[in-house]
Design a protein around this motif. Sequence first.
Motif, short mmCIF file in Angstrom:
data_model
loop_
_atom_site.label_atom_id
_atom_site.label_comp_id
_atom_site.label_asym_id
_atom_site.label_seq_id
_atom_site.Cartn_x
_atom_site.Cartn_y
_atom_site.Cartn_z
N THR A 187 0.80 -1.23 0.00
CA THR A 187 0.00 0.00 0.00
C THR A 187 0.83 1.28 0.00
N MET A 188 1.70 1.45 0.99
CA MET A 188 2.42 2.72 1.11
C MET A 188 3.47 2.88 0.02
N ARG A 189 4.13 1.82 -0.33
CA ARG A 189 5.12 1.89 -1.41
C ARG A 189 4.44 2.33 -2.71
N GLU A 190 3.27 1.76 -2.99
CA GLU A 190 2.55 2.11 -4.21
C GLU A 190 2.07 3.56 -4.19
N ILE A 191 1.62 4.04 -3.04
CA ILE A 191 1.19 5.43 -2.94
C ILE A 191 2.34 6.37 -3.31
N VAL A 192 3.50 6.13 -2.73
CA VAL A 192 4.66 6.99 -3.00
C VAL A 192 5.06 6.90 -4.47
N GLU A 193 5.05 5.69 -5.02
CA GLU A 193 5.43 5.52 -6.42
C GLU A 193 4.44 6.21 -7.35
N GLN A 194 3.16 6.10 -7.08
CA GLN A 194 2.15 6.70 -7.94
C GLN A 194 2.18 8.23 -7.87
N LEU A 195 2.42 8.76 -6.67
CA LEU A 195 2.48 10.21 -6.52
C LEU A 195 3.80 10.79 -7.02
N GLY A 196 4.85 9.98 -6.91
CA GLY A 196 6.18 10.48 -7.24
C GLY A 196 6.85 11.14 -6.05
#
Length: 213
Positions: free
Chosen positions: A57-66
């Motif tokens: 979850t958190m890794r994907e959030i950071v990756e998607q937001l940049g």
Amino acid sequence: MSPAHQGARLRHQGRGGRRSRLRAVRNLVAQLKDSLGAVNLDQYSNRAAFDAHDQGTMREIVEQLGHAPEMLAVAVSTTGTVGGCLQHIREHGYDTKVVAVDAAGSVLFGGARGERILPGYGAGVVTELSKEVAPDRVVQVEAADAVHAARSLARSTGFAPGASGGAVAWAVSQLLEEGAAEEVVAVFHDDGRAYLDTVYNDEWADAQIGDAK
């Protein structure tokens, strides 16, 4: 006794609340462990939830937001999601502030026990996972506010969240109104289709919260 009959007995014993259900599960696992290899994944104490939401979850959030968000709002019950997000944030040194969206009447994070009419967020006991979780802020949301926010979001966007999603939506609106952050990422755990007979039912809402807005 067959596993089917054991399951029926478990359901019967579980009607007394979470404590009796957990006790029944422990007994059932002990009886079936050797013959069937039974295990209890136990979402209330299984730390694998932290790793899943850390690396997922958190890794994907950071990756998607940049970038790491300024603030994150997450509904809590077992606290696996919020704990995993916090784990990721702190391991990477991000400045993200984490808001735990809890239910009024929940005992998590020092809350006072009270009546809770909505499932999906909050807890009547302090979970094992929550003992390792320290959010930056806790916002407790009344059932009426969660219902109104869920229905409002459904009308305005076409996205119908469940009970905890309504609580998150309400909490985010309050955070933005008070200027707590310019950017808030919200995690929605549930789907409103499971709440058509409650959150999105006018008769239920009128009976339970006195207003089906």
